[in-house]
Motif scaffolding. Structure first.
Motif, short mmCIF file in Angstrom:
data_model
loop_
_atom_site.label_atom_id
_atom_site.label_comp_id
_atom_site.label_asym_id
_atom_site.label_seq_id
_atom_site.Cartn_x
_atom_site.Cartn_y
_atom_site.Cartn_z
N LEU A 198 2.54 1.97 -3.38
CA LEU A 198 1.43 2.22 -4.13
C LEU A 198 1.09 3.92 -3.98
O LEU A 198 1.20 4.48 -4.96
N LYS B 258 -2.96 6.21 -16.09
CA LYS B 258 -2.02 5.63 -15.27
C LYS B 258 -2.45 6.09 -13.70
O LYS B 258 -2.40 5.05 -13.01
N GLU C 222 0.93 -1.23 0.04
CA GLU C 222 0.20 -0.06 0.01
C GLU C 222 0.97 1.18 -0.05
O GLU C 222 0.62 2.22 -0.67
N GLN D 7 -10.64 9.79 -7.83
CA GLN D 7 -10.02 9.73 -9.11
C GLN D 7 -10.06 11.09 -9.42
O GLN D 7 -11.08 11.67 -10.21
N LYS E 114 -6.54 1.12 -7.83
CA LYS E 114 -5.98 -0.06 -7.52
C LYS E 114 -5.81 0.01 -5.74
O LYS E 114 -5.99 -0.98 -5.01
N PHE E 115 -5.20 1.33 -5.64
CA PHE E 115 -5.04 1.55 -4.19
C PHE E 115 -6.21 1.43 -3.43
O PHE E 115 -6.19 0.95 -2.40
N PHE F 230 -5.76 4.55 -12.58
CA PHE F 230 -5.67 3.05 -12.50
C PHE F 230 -4.80 2.70 -10.99
O PHE F 230 -5.38 1.98 -10.39
N LEU F 231 -3.90 3.65 -10.91
CA LEU F 231 -3.03 3.54 -9.64
C LEU F 231 -4.01 3.80 -8.32
O LEU F 231 -3.98 3.16 -7.52
N ALA G 276 -8.92 -0.36 -4.09
CA ALA G 276 -9.39 -1.73 -4.01
C ALA G 276 -8.48 -2.53 -2.97
O ALA G 276 -9.10 -3.39 -2.24
N MET G 277 -7.32 -2.17 -2.93
CA MET G 277 -6.27 -3.05 -2.35
C MET G 277 -6.56 -2.49 -0.65
O MET G 277 -6.42 -3.54 0.03
#
Length: 120
Positions: free
Chosen positions: A51, A77, A48, A99, A84-85, A80-81, A87-88
């Protein structure tokens, strides 16, 4: 190293002669503390944090990009990052990183669709 110590090269270091302050590991479960300490000493960060660092780096990169197509790629990008963060971390949606560039990406995609000719 012993020769340097004998020569006194370590005598004037900051904090010399003072006790070391222990790290606050109270939030880390007892059985994981040694592993965390080893990883920290090896400069390994949790995914985490890695990221988050990548998100910050990408944001800084975006600030310097002048070319519109390259800017679009960097924004994709970055989103997306961030996705991803979010979701993680499995946190409440209130605490998600927004976003930031979603609206700009959507308008860019719409403008690209409007300029395409049939048969491409």
């Amino acid at each position: 190293m012993l020769a340097a110590q004998r020569k006194g090269e370590f005598d004037n270091l900051e904090g010399a002669g003072k006790p070391l302050t222990p790290e606050d590991m109270s939030r880390v479960p007892q059985e994981l503390r040694i592993a965390y300490k080893i990883l920290k000493n090896a400069d390994c960060l949790p995914p985490e944090i890695e990221l988050q660092k990548e998100i910050i780096t990408t944001e800084k990169m975006l600030a310097g990009v002048k070319d519109e197509q390259e800017r679009y790629k960097v924004m994709k990008k970055l989103n997306f990052l961030i996705m991803k963060f979010n979701a993680m971390t499995n946190r409440s949606i209130r605490f998600e990183i927004p976003q930031k560039y979603e609206e700009a990406l959507m308008s860019k995609m719409d403008s690209n669709r409007n300029t395409e000719t049939p048969g491409e």
